[in-house]
Design an enzyme around this catalytic site. Structure first.
Site: not given
Length: 255
Positions: A85, A59, A149
């Site tokens: 996701n 992606v 993150y």
């Protein structure tokens, strides 16, 4: 009246939350395009799930995303829901977070959401569909080792709001789910029993989420039951973000 089968696109679908969400969509009568870059795992799990279309795609790569959406539309003819996701995580101290690692996390966790959404917008406008982005409670609760993150997931939360505002005129809803600690094989492998206990001590419901807990919220947000919900972040975290300091001691004194 003919009933139109709804089509969901789920990225990071080969395992974990993505796989649980795929299965729940299928139980609700949807068909699912399962997207993942792990071709071997993706093909294996999809073979056991009638009603799915496995598509190997990274992606973070625009050309692959464009081709993926074309494949979904040529096969199913429509897209009613996009679940962004797919994600990666590397937990390192700030001083050890080299730029290549930073970019790897941003490329999948943030760029991937943008690219998949942009490619699917024409189809979602036509169906007046729904987008659900998977962020993390790390988007709102800072912690050590998560500078890249946590930042990527915080950006996903705000991107969700931007998308909801821009796409609302077309009837496209955009929401975000931020899981707290989730009981997965990966979490059990990387977290010691002491760390898992510390998490439980800080969660009012005193347990981790299951992958099914997250999937239930995602599928709800993609359904007509959530027809007037958009631009929202829902923390599926057992109260983790709501709890303040001292919860373990307060529990002990109450007992």
């Amino acid at each position: 009246m003919a009933v139109t089968t709804k089509i969901a696109v789920v990225t990071g679908a080969a395992r974990g939350i993505g796989l649980a969400t795929t299965k729940l969509f299928l139980e609700n009568g949807w068909k699912v395009a399962m997207i993942d870059r792990d071709d071997a795992e993706l093909i294996q799990v999809a073979q056991a799930l009638p009603g799915t279309l496995p598509i190997v795609c990274d992606v973070s790569l625009p050309d692959q995303v464009e081709e993926m959406v074309k494949t979904v539309l040529s096969t199913f003819g429509r897209i009613d829901a996009l679940v962004n996701n797919a994600g990666v995580a590397f937990f390192k101290p700030l001083e050890e977070m080299d730029f290549a690692c930073w970019r790897t996390i941003m490329a999948t966790n943030l760029d991937g959401v943008f690219l998949c959404t942009q490619a699917a917008i024409p189809a979602l406008k036509e169906s007046q569909g729904s987008i659900v982005n998977i962020a993390s409670i790390s988007a709102v609760r800072a912690s050590t080792l998560r500078v890249a993150y946590g930042t990527s997931k915080a950006a996903v939360v705000h991107l969700t709001k931007q998308l909801a505002v821009e796409l609302g005129d077309y009837g496209v809803r955009v929401n975000c789910v931020s899981p707290g600690p989730v009981k997965t094989k990966l979490a059990e492998a990387v977290h010691s029993p002491e760390i898992i206990k510390a998490y439980y001590d800080g969660i009012p419901l005193n347990r981790s989420a299951t992958e099914q807990d997250i999937a239930e919220t995602v599928v709800f947000l993609c359904s007509n039951k959530a027809a007037y919900i958009t631009g929202q972040m829902i923390a599926v975290d057992g109260g983790f973000d709501a709890a303040g300091i001292g919860l373990p001691a307060l529990r002990a004194s109450r007992q």
